[in-house]
Design a protein around this motif. Structure first.
Motif, PDB file in Angstrom:
ATOM      1  N   TRP A 115       0.895  -1.293  -0.114  1.00 56.65           N
ATOM      2  CA  TRP A 115       0.008   0.043  -0.013  1.00 56.65           C
ATOM      3  C   TRP A 115       1.024   1.294   0.052  1.00 56.65           C
ATOM      4  N   LEU A 117       1.305   5.198   0.524  1.00 55.05           N
ATOM      5  CA  LEU A 117       0.580   6.169   1.426  1.00 55.05           C
ATOM      6  C   LEU A 117       1.496   7.424   0.983  1.00 55.05           C
ATOM      7  N   PRO A 128      -3.263  -1.367   5.581  1.00 53.78           N
ATOM      8  CA  PRO A 128      -3.782  -0.204   5.580  1.00 53.78           C
ATOM      9  C   PRO A 128      -4.663   0.492   6.617  1.00 53.78           C
ATOM     10  N   HIS A 173      -4.633   4.028   8.402  1.00 53.37           N
ATOM     11  CA  HIS A 173      -5.835   4.801   8.145  1.00 53.37           C
ATOM     12  C   HIS A 173      -6.475   5.361   9.516  1.00 53.37           C
ATOM     13  N   TYR A 232      -4.275  13.081   3.131  1.00 59.65           N
ATOM     14  CA  TYR A 232      -3.538  11.679   2.550  1.00 59.65           C
ATOM     15  C   TYR A 232      -4.371  10.943   1.848  1.00 59.65           C
ATOM     16  N   MET A 262      -4.127   6.731   0.243  1.00 59.30           N
ATOM     17  CA  MET A 262      -3.537   5.451   0.103  1.00 59.30           C
ATOM     18  C   MET A 262      -4.140   4.385  -1.217  1.00 59.30           C
TER      19      MET A 262
END
Length: 168
Positions: free
Chosen positions: A51, A53, A120, A124, A142, A144
């Motif tokens: 993932w 970010l 994630p 998150h 942000y 992702m």
């Protein structure tokens, strides 16, 4: 090196130490100062951290070419430190490292932080808490995205040959 044990596979891998290299480059005709974690250049376990970010901080007080003023840069670094602790402080269910720092960029009125993440949901949740926990001095957001092949890191890794060994 830190060791990482994925929750599902129980395979031990070595996480390279963070080694930041600073570069002055140009992107779309504007100056960019980018600090890249050189330790990830040869990291082979992309699939464990699939993932991507990106955290973007919006600068307010700019000087030449969209770069933040010295005081603005100082304020942004304070926020970077706080947000980095949020991202890097998260752990997997097995207590292992959940995020890898890739780079930090200052360009075109923004400071961006780039990471690769294992789980994630952990990041998150922590970022949502951070967004709601206080009034921040600058706007930030942000995103992702799933990026198992680390294609989003291509630009960052290409900075090394672009810089032709002229790091600062």
């Amino acid at each position: 090196m830190n060791n990482f044990v994925p929750a599902t596979d129980q395979v031990e891998i070595s996480i390279p130490d963070e080694v930041e290299e600073l570069f002055n480059v140009r992107r779309d005709g504007l100056p960019e100062v980018i600090a890249i974690n050189e330790g990830l250049l040869s990291f082979p376990h992309h699939s464990i951290f699939p993932w991507y970010l990106c955290i973007t901080l919006e600068a307010q007080y700019l000087i030449d070419n969209g770069m933040p003023s010295p005081r603005e840069s100082e304020l942004l670094f304070e926020m970077v430190d706080e947000l980095s602790l949020v991202v890097m402080g998260g752990r997997t269910m097995s207590g292992s490292v959940n995020a890898l720092f890739l780079a930090r960029s200052t360009w075109n009125g923004k400071r961006e932080l780039y990471y690769y993440v294992h789980d994630p949901k952990v990041v998150h949740g922590k970022l949502q808490q951070a967004l709601n926990s206080k009034t921040w001095h600058r706007e930030w957001s942000y995103r992702m995205e799933f990026d198992k092949e680390w294609e989003k890191a291509t630009y960052i890794f290409q900075v090394f040959p672009q810089a032709s060994g002229l790091s600062s």
